[in-house]
Design an enzyme around this catalytic site. Sequence first.
Site, PDB file in Angstrom:
ATOM      1  CG  ASP A 245      -1.850  -1.225   1.207  1.00 12.46           C
ATOM      2  OD1 ASP A 245      -2.390  -1.553   0.135  1.00 12.46           O
ATOM      3  OD2 ASP A 245      -1.999  -1.870   2.259  1.00 12.46           O
ATOM      4  CG  HIS A 272      -3.508  -5.293   2.570  1.00 14.07           C
ATOM      5  ND1 HIS A 272      -2.925  -4.375   1.719  1.00 14.07           N
ATOM      6  CD2 HIS A 272      -3.576  -6.450   1.874  1.00 14.07           C
ATOM      7  CE1 HIS A 272      -2.655  -4.957   0.560  1.00 14.07           C
ATOM      8  NE2 HIS A 272      -3.040  -6.229   0.628  1.00 14.07           N
TER       9      HIS A 272
HETATM   10  C1  LMR Z   1      -2.899  -6.644  -3.221  1.00 14.96           C
HETATM   11  O1  LMR Z   1      -3.074  -5.635  -2.527  1.00 14.96           O
HETATM   12  O2  LMR Z   1      -2.576  -6.587  -4.415  1.00 14.96           O
HETATM   13  C2  LMR Z   1      -3.062  -7.995  -2.587  1.00 14.96           C
HETATM   14  O3  LMR Z   1      -3.641  -7.857  -1.325  1.00 14.96           O
HETATM   15  C3  LMR Z   1      -3.800  -8.978  -3.435  1.00 14.96           C
HETATM   16  C4  LMR Z   1      -5.238  -8.609  -3.680  1.00 14.96           C
HETATM   17  O4  LMR Z   1      -6.083  -9.516  -3.644  1.00 14.96           O
HETATM   18  O5  LMR Z   1      -5.540  -7.449  -3.945  1.00 14.96           O
END
Ligand code: LMR
Length: 416
Positions: A245, A272
């Site tokens: 992120d 997340h």
């Molecule tokens: C991401 O942020 O790319 C990972 O958490 C995978 C997803 O499923 O988005």
Amino acid sequence: MATSSLALHNVSCFSAEHVNAGTPRIQSSRAAGVFLSVKSSQSVPLNSFCGLKSVGACTSTNLHLEGDSLALLRSPPGGVRDLERMFTPGQARAAAYKVAVLGAAGGIGQPLSLLIKMSPLVSDLHLYDIANVKGVVADLSHCNTPAKVAAFTGAGELAAALKDVDVVVIPAGVPRKPGMTRDDLFNINAGIVRTLIEAVADNCPNAMINIISNPVNSTVPIAAEVLKAKGVYDPSKLFGVTTLDVVRANTFVAEKKNLRLIDVDVPVIGGHAGITILPLLSKTRPTVDFTPEEIEELTVRIQNAGTEVVEAKAGAGSATLSMAYAAARFAESCMRALDGDPDVYECAYVQSEVTELPFFATRVKLGKKGLEAIVSGDLTGLTDYEQNALEALKSELKGSIEKGVSFASNGATVAV
Ligand code: LMR
């Protein structure tokens, strides 16, 4: 001939005055989001990535650095004192740490293992998967970097993969398909993480644990409960990897504002998944002015960046390469901290008291014993937009945490 080695760490640098009660106060005068380290490899081996060179081949002239980066070497953000400190022999050991990657044959696991293999801080790299990982190991073992790579296939070899490991990185599990949320992965990945963490508890209870497997907002609380049940939970050793992120926020802001990528550092807090990912654009370093439209556009893009990749891959999975890059950076930061580097900061999803939620991502200071301090100062002085977004994310994050905790207290184990 004396050689020097150089590494650029895009770390979270700040002037934080507030950290959790009971933790040391953190102050740093760094203005830029880049930490430049230079070490003489004559007496002190390189302690970070050195591009595609083997350790001994890393010199100030053959590194993959161009104009801007070399200019930074001449004028580092921390000034001459930092350079002197970094050149001081005896601060770093090379090839000292054992790392295990659980889920090493997968889409994230393979490039992640390659990037970790490039770290001169790694003495042993244990690759574990339920799928045959021998080919990946044979392949990687030809790279002339110090880490010795070993294959461990199937549940019967999991304990050996983890024995006395210092850092465990867990990308195991299934990825999203278009239309799915990260939480839709819970039913499969929760059990996988639980079983893997039980083995971590039994075989390397002191390791720093880096969890990538989604939904991270729930899998980290699951891991905490499993470790508690085994009597080995140390909150300072358990991390949900949210580095991607930050990496995305830095990239998108740099692109939007025409800044040099290596200069930009945006703290990302919360969790997340979707709206729980909250970039604090007002705390971007260097200071940047955004219009309200830019803030909305960038925030939404950072929150949906994983989905952007899932849709672009059209059924072939989610982010693998950028996730591997971000997770390798976090693992490297853990090793630098273990190695005594006093200046290691990353955002991570950890047990926390900065909000009423038991887990929350903020910037953290890493040290020899894991998490040394939480940078709670990031939560003060928020803009109205950020404050509202913070309040809005809490109920979703709370639900994900509770789902993880209740899962961990019942249910069967799965084959991993
Ligand atoms: C991401 O942020 O790319 C990972 O958490 C995978 C997803 O499923 O988005």
